[in-house]
Design a protein around this motif. Structure first.
Motif, PDB file in Angstrom:
ATOM      1  N   ARG A  71      27.223  12.090 -66.429  1.00 37.19           N
ATOM      2  CA  ARG A  71      26.139  13.071 -66.555  1.00 37.19           C
ATOM      3  C   ARG A  71      25.238  12.666 -67.715  1.00 37.19           C
ATOM      4  O   ARG A  71      25.066  13.385 -68.690  1.00 37.19           O
ATOM      5  CB  ARG A  71      26.731  14.471 -66.721  1.00 37.19           C
ATOM      6  N   SER A 104      22.806  16.328 -68.126  1.00 36.84           N
ATOM      7  CA  SER A 104      23.494  17.482 -68.730  1.00 36.84           C
ATOM      8  C   SER A 104      22.498  18.529 -69.209  1.00 36.84           C
ATOM      9  O   SER A 104      22.661  19.733 -68.961  1.00 36.84           O
ATOM     10  CB  SER A 104      24.364  17.029 -69.906  1.00 36.84           C
ATOM     11  N   MET A 107      21.047  20.395 -66.356  1.00 33.66           N
ATOM     12  CA  MET A 107      22.013  21.373 -65.848  1.00 33.66           C
ATOM     13  C   MET A 107      22.037  22.619 -66.728  1.00 33.66           C
ATOM     14  O   MET A 107      22.027  23.741 -66.226  1.00 33.66           O
ATOM     15  CB  MET A 107      23.400  20.736 -65.774  1.00 33.66           C
ATOM     16  N   THR A 112      23.603  25.820 -64.626  1.00 36.26           N
ATOM     17  CA  THR A 112      24.651  25.442 -63.673  1.00 36.26           C
ATOM     18  C   THR A 112      25.558  24.378 -64.265  1.00 36.26           C
ATOM     19  O   THR A 112      25.115  23.499 -65.011  1.00 36.26           O
ATOM     20  CB  THR A 112      24.051  24.920 -62.357  1.00 36.26           C
ATOM     21  N   LYS A 114      27.266  22.533 -62.138  1.00 36.27           N
ATOM     22  CA  LYS A 114      27.382  21.618 -61.007  1.00 36.27           C
ATOM     23  C   LYS A 114      26.159  20.706 -60.959  1.00 36.27           C
ATOM     24  O   LYS A 114      25.046  21.150 -60.678  1.00 36.27           O
ATOM     25  CB  LYS A 114      27.500  22.393 -59.697  1.00 36.27           C
ATOM     26  N   ALA A 115      26.401  19.419 -61.194  1.00 38.15           N
ATOM     27  CA  ALA A 115      25.290  18.470 -61.179  1.00 38.15           C
ATOM     28  C   ALA A 115      24.624  18.413 -59.813  1.00 38.15           C
ATOM     29  O   ALA A 115      23.415  18.180 -59.705  1.00 38.15           O
ATOM     30  CB  ALA A 115      25.793  17.082 -61.581  1.00 38.15           C
ATOM     31  N   ASP A 117      23.727  20.653 -57.990  1.00 37.59           N
ATOM     32  CA  ASP A 117      22.692  21.679 -57.845  1.00 37.59           C
ATOM     33  C   ASP A 117      21.310  21.195 -58.278  1.00 37.59           C
ATOM     34  O   ASP A 117      20.294  21.758 -57.857  1.00 37.59           O
ATOM     35  CB  ASP A 117      23.062  22.924 -58.671  1.00 37.59           C
TER      36      ASP A 117
END
Length: 575
Positions: A71, A104, A107, A112, A114-115, A117
């Motif tokens: 990430r 990151s 996100m 969120t 959840k990457a 997303d």
């Protein structure tokens, strides 16, 4: 029956970008972006490294079943920005500027964990030639660090401990493998991913001290490790007053944020020499890292330590942890920095795919890190055709040893390139260890500024005779990730590789992994009675380690070394 997937693992970050390929649990290739771009610690999307590891593994993009992504930092075209930002980024791309943003951070901004997303898989796959049905897996920074060490340390009751300058909002993690397959996270997982980040990084404190005395963070921390032996920890009490360790082993500080930590360390550094700053922050790192690990061990049965993250590039720290904890075995991921995330990220995916029981049943020792491309045939052709060079008659290993015994400085260029920050005999400069003046001479030729002596390499059968090798540190010494005491009877005889504190950073070698490298040493020992040779990375100041034959040739022609030994012979500049 386990699924054998072709896995491409990518770390795209602000520094140390890399790529790796696994086929099932077999690590087929791993390469740093910097070796190909020739930009030290290069970051950004590792397109060249991706192309190279696929070539080494014999794959095309469409052969890949799974792409593992840290990430980290990616081109903005892969993110689901609104129409205005997408238009703005498109204009910038047309002007030749390809912007990168932290996944990151994106996100967090979108609330969120959840990457998937916020990451546009169709765009990513189309740009890079992957099948539309390829799986994307986003690894956890500290889990990837932990598994890059833990997977390659067989045995029960292992503490996998990580420490670095930050990743996914976390600076440390501790994970326990109890028995052979009971795996638990004590701290450092994703549960606080969207929460308020802590300011507690010893590694960042070390990096800020590196900056405070005029060096570059994320690059020159090793210089402080060397300098520390020349100073006194006069600032330790001031630094230490800001840190603490809880009963569960979690490090804390009273700094409000990283900026405040940096300002405080810069202010402290004004009152001390750079040697004392180095000694102070070294002691800070050692005292609190050791305290953290010992607190964890007080509550759990720990027999082995698996360490990763940038803090454990510090070989002096690793020695202290090994000796003061009394563990049976220690293993530091050879690529302990963010480049190593490509190893651990793929392993994290395999754990999720196969389950913990099957995953831990596949653990094995790491034989070597010769994971890059091999250019032996190209090197021979290039050297033979260059009329500025001459080939010295004789057996390559014996000829190289004879030249080194006469105090010539050589380089070995053989086989597949190493992965990780250390040169381990595939792209190494080699020299006699008898005179510590070689450090000054070679640093001048390479335009380096170093404060530690060069590292030695030693044959398996001689290691215990020369260095304080134990059952606990022997495995780590194969990868030059730990220092040991030099046995007193050898210290003056191999002065070039002994630090002022009486330690060295040995690499234990054998004939299986790199026959040319070990055979040169064997011949040198026969000629001189000395069982070690100097090994330092084959690169000039602020350059990545040599990769391709043309770079090796240039270094020889520029006088960085006196000769180069390859599989087919020894070459020198014509007189």
């Amino acid at each position: 029956m386990l699924v054998v997937s072709n896995i491409l693992s990518i770390h795209s970050g602000p520094h140390d970008s890399a790529a790796a390929v696994f086929q099932g649990y077999e690590l087929k290739a791993a390469v740093h972006q910097e070796r190909l771009s020739r930009v030290k610690c290069d970051g950004g999307f590792p397109d060249r490294a991706i192309e190279n590891v696929l070539k080494i593994a014999g794959f095309k993009p469409e052969d890949i079943d799974v792409v593992v992504l840290s990430r980290g930092s990616y081109p903005t075209v892969y993110f689901n920005y609104g129409w205005f930002d997408r238009l703005r980024f498109a204009v910038q791309r047309k002007k030749g500027r390809r912007r990168h943003k932290s996944l990151s951070s994106h996100m967090w901004k979108n609330g969120t964990a959840k990457a998937e997303d916020v990451f546009l898989k169709p765009v990513f796959c189309k740009e890079n030639g992957f099948r539309h049905d390829v799986k994307l897996f986003f690894s956890n920074h500290h889990m990837a660090h932990a598994l890059s060490a833990l997977f390659y340390l067989p045995g029960e009751n292992v503490l996998a401990y990580t420490s670095d300058g930050g990743g996914d909002g976390v600076y440390y993690s501790a994970r326990l493998l109890q028995g052979s397959d009971q795996f638990t996270c004590l701290f450092g997982d994703d549960k606080d991913f969207l929460g308020q980040g802590k300011t507690n990084s010893l590694a960042l404190a070390y990096g800020y001290a590196t900056q405070a005395i005029g060096f570059r963070i994320n690059r020159h921390e090793g210089k402080l490790t060397g300098l520390a032996a020349y100073g006194k920890p006069s600032l330790f009490e001031q630094m230490s007053a800001h840190f603490s360790v809880s009963d569960t082993g979690e490090v804390a500080s009273d700094f409000s944020n990283n900026k405040a930590m940096k300002q405080a360390i810069f202010e402290m550094a004004k009152a001390a020499s750079r040697e004392d700053v180095a000694a102070s922050v070294q002691e800070l790192l050692e005292v609190y890292t050791l305290a953290s690990i010992k607190k964890i061990m007080a509550h759990h049965n720990v027999e082995r330590l698996a360490l990763a993250g940038g803090a454990f590039a510090n070989v002096r720290l690793n020695k202290l942890v090994c000796e003061e904890t009394g563990i049976k075995d220690i293993f530091i991921a050879p690529a302990m920095g963010d480049d190593g995330l490509v190893i651990g990220g793929a392993l994290e995916y395999l754990m999720r795919q196969d389950g913990e029981k099957a995953f831990f049943a596949n653990r094995r020792k790491l034989e070597n890190v010769y994971l890059g491309e091999e250019f032996d045939a190209e090197a021979e052709q290039l050297f033979m055709q260059d009329d500025r060079l001459e080939k010295i008659a004789g057996d390559p290993a014996e000829t190289a040893a004879e030249l080194i015994a006469k105090d010539y400085i050589g380089a070995i260029y053989t086989g597949r390139m190493e992965f990780g920050p250390r040169a381990l005999g595939a792209r190494s400069i080699i020299a006699s260890p008898k005179d510590d003046g070689i450090n000054k001479t070679l640093n001048k030729r390479l335009q380096r500024t170093e404060f530690m002596p060069f590292a030695p390499y030693v044959l398996e059968e001689d290691a215990d005779q020369v260095f304080e090798i134990t059952d606990a540190n022997r495995y780590a010494c194969r990868f030059m990730t730990i220092t040991t005491r030099v046995n007193p009877e050898w210290a003056d005889k191999i002065a070039a590789v002994v630090h002022v504190d009486g330690t060295a950073r040995p690499q234990i070698v054998n004939d299986r992994d790199n026959p040319l490298y070990s055979t040169i040493l064997r011949h040198f020992k026969q000629k001189t009675g000395l069982p070690v040779l100097v090994n330092t990375s084959f690169n000039a100041h602020e350059e990545p380690i040599i990769c391709k034959p043309v770079e090796c040739l240039r270094a020889l022609l520029d006088g960085r070394v006196d000769f180069v030994v390859i599989e087919s012979g020894v070459f020198q500049r014509k007189q």
